[in-house]
Design a protein around this motif. Structure first.
Motif, PDB file in Angstrom:
ATOM      1  N   UNK A  70       0.866  -1.174   0.000  1.00 37.31           N
ATOM      2  CA  UNK A  70       0.000   0.000   0.000  1.00 37.31           C
ATOM      3  C   UNK A  70       0.900   1.219   0.000  1.00 37.31           C
ATOM      4  N   UNK A  71       0.598   2.205  -0.857  1.00 37.92           N
ATOM      5  CA  UNK A  71       1.440   3.401  -0.962  1.00 37.92           C
ATOM      6  C   UNK A  71       0.590   4.665  -1.056  1.00 37.92           C
ATOM      7  N   UNK A  72       1.177   5.763  -0.622  1.00 38.46           N
ATOM      8  CA  UNK A  72       0.700   7.104  -0.926  1.00 38.46           C
ATOM      9  C   UNK A  72       1.936   7.979  -1.048  1.00 38.46           C
ATOM     10  N   UNK A  81      -5.172   9.053   0.255  1.00 40.23           N
ATOM     11  CA  UNK A  81      -5.290   7.786   0.964  1.00 40.23           C
ATOM     12  C   UNK A  81      -4.452   6.720   0.276  1.00 40.23           C
ATOM     13  N   UNK A  82      -3.863   5.812   1.057  1.00 38.88           N
ATOM     14  CA  UNK A  82      -3.051   4.745   0.458  1.00 38.88           C
ATOM     15  C   UNK A  82      -3.874   3.856  -0.463  1.00 38.88           C
ATOM     16  N   UNK A  83      -3.218   3.388  -1.493  1.00 37.25           N
ATOM     17  CA  UNK A  83      -3.830   2.457  -2.425  1.00 37.25           C
ATOM     18  C   UNK A  83      -2.865   1.335  -2.742  1.00 37.25           C
ATOM     19  N   UNK A  84      -3.402   0.255  -3.267  1.00 35.43           N
ATOM     20  CA  UNK A  84      -2.570  -0.899  -3.607  1.00 35.43           C
ATOM     21  C   UNK A  84      -1.671  -0.577  -4.796  1.00 35.43           C
ATOM     22  N   UNK A  85      -0.390  -0.885  -4.650  1.00 36.82           N
ATOM     23  CA  UNK A  85       0.539  -0.748  -5.771  1.00 36.82           C
ATOM     24  C   UNK A  85       0.194  -1.812  -6.800  1.00 36.82           C
ATOM     25  N   UNK A 113       3.023   8.689   9.806  1.00 38.96           N
ATOM     26  CA  UNK A 113       2.122   9.480   8.971  1.00 38.96           C
ATOM     27  C   UNK A 113       0.989   8.636   8.400  1.00 38.96           C
ATOM     28  N   UNK A 114       0.784   7.436   8.931  1.00 39.99           N
ATOM     29  CA  UNK A 114      -0.204   6.507   8.405  1.00 39.99           C
ATOM     30  C   UNK A 114      -1.522   6.685   9.140  1.00 39.99           C
ATOM     31  N   UNK A 115      -2.169   7.834   8.914  1.00 37.74           N
ATOM     32  CA  UNK A 115      -3.465   8.113   9.534  1.00 37.74           C
ATOM     33  C   UNK A 115      -4.223   9.095   8.652  1.00 37.74           C
ATOM     34  N   UNK A 116      -5.517   9.082   8.788  1.00 39.72           N
ATOM     35  CA  UNK A 116      -6.380   9.921   7.936  1.00 39.72           C
ATOM     36  C   UNK A 116      -6.030  11.392   8.025  1.00 39.72           C
ATOM     37  N   UNK A 117      -5.611  11.821   9.191  1.00 38.80           N
ATOM     38  CA  UNK A 117      -5.252  13.220   9.392  1.00 38.80           C
ATOM     39  C   UNK A 117      -4.078  13.633   8.491  1.00 38.80           C
ATOM     40  N   UNK A 118      -3.104  12.753   8.336  1.00 38.90           N
ATOM     41  CA  UNK A 118      -1.920  13.048   7.530  1.00 38.90           C
ATOM     42  C   UNK A 118      -2.161  12.880   6.033  1.00 38.90           C
ATOM     43  N   UNK A 119      -3.125  12.039   5.648  1.00 41.73           N
ATOM     44  CA  UNK A 119      -3.318  11.735   4.230  1.00 41.73           C
ATOM     45  C   UNK A 119      -3.879  12.902   3.437  1.00 41.73           C
ATOM     46  N   UNK A 120      -4.761  13.686   4.007  1.00 42.52           N
ATOM     47  CA  UNK A 120      -5.338  14.858   3.339  1.00 42.52           C
ATOM     48  C   UNK A 120      -5.658  14.608   1.874  1.00 42.52           C
ATOM     49  N   UNK A 121      -6.520  13.640   1.626  1.00 44.35           N
ATOM     50  CA  UNK A 121      -6.936  13.359   0.256  1.00 44.35           C
ATOM     51  C   UNK A 121      -6.009  12.430  -0.503  1.00 44.35           C
TER      52      UNK A 121
END
Length: 154
Positions: free
Chosen positions: A57-59, A92-96, A82-90
């Motif tokens: 999983x990557x962002x 979100x991790x997705x499957x490579x 940094x693996x939390x919704x607060x840090x992702x800001x749009x």
């Protein structure tokens, strides 16, 4: 193992270090994808079973890998911080995924080093086990110190 020289017209910095078990094609790809600083390239190896094939999983600011052999998960470098919704800001991790459709990869991380040896960039390279396609799937800056702990978080 320390590798020095030129592979496939990609210059390797004199201070580069490539860990044992990094596929040669992936090491060359990672060296070509990072700036001119020296790098330490380390393979991802599952601590649970010794596996080398992962779902990832990557962002933009991190990555988490899941071993295809035993299912254990681990974060790459400082990703967990940094693996939390607060840090992702749009973002979100997705499957490579590989262009061939496979989601199973061998993984390696290139740590770009500053003159003092501290880690400045983390670059995650993945190589598809089905067709050998290599790519950079995540790349983020490290702007704090000390950073030695990151070198073992592959």
């Amino acid at each position: 193992m320390v590798v020095r020289g030129v592979w496939n017209d990609v210059s390797v910095h004199a201070d580069d270090q490539v860990g044992e078990g990094v596929p040669a094609e992936l090491a060359v790809f990672l060296r070509g994808a990072v700036d001119g600083r020296p790098v330490k390239i380390a393979p991802s190896i599952c601590e649970g079973c010794g596996g080398r094939v992962f779902f990832v999983l990557v962002n933009a600011s991190g990555a988490q890998r899941e071993c295809c052999g035993c299912g254990s998960c681990a974060f790459i470098a400082d990703s967990e911080e940094f693996w939390n919704e607060e840090s992702w800001e749009g973002d979100e991790p997705g499957a490579a995924g590989c262009p061939c459709g496979s989601e199973e990869f061998e993984a390696a991380v290139a740590f770009s080093l500053a003159d003092d040896g501290s880690v400045r960039w983390v670059t995650l390279g993945l190589q598809c086990i089905k067709d050998g396609f290599s790519g950079v799937y995540a790349d983020w800056k490290i702007d704090y110190g000390p950073t030695d702990h990151l070198l073992t978080m592959v």
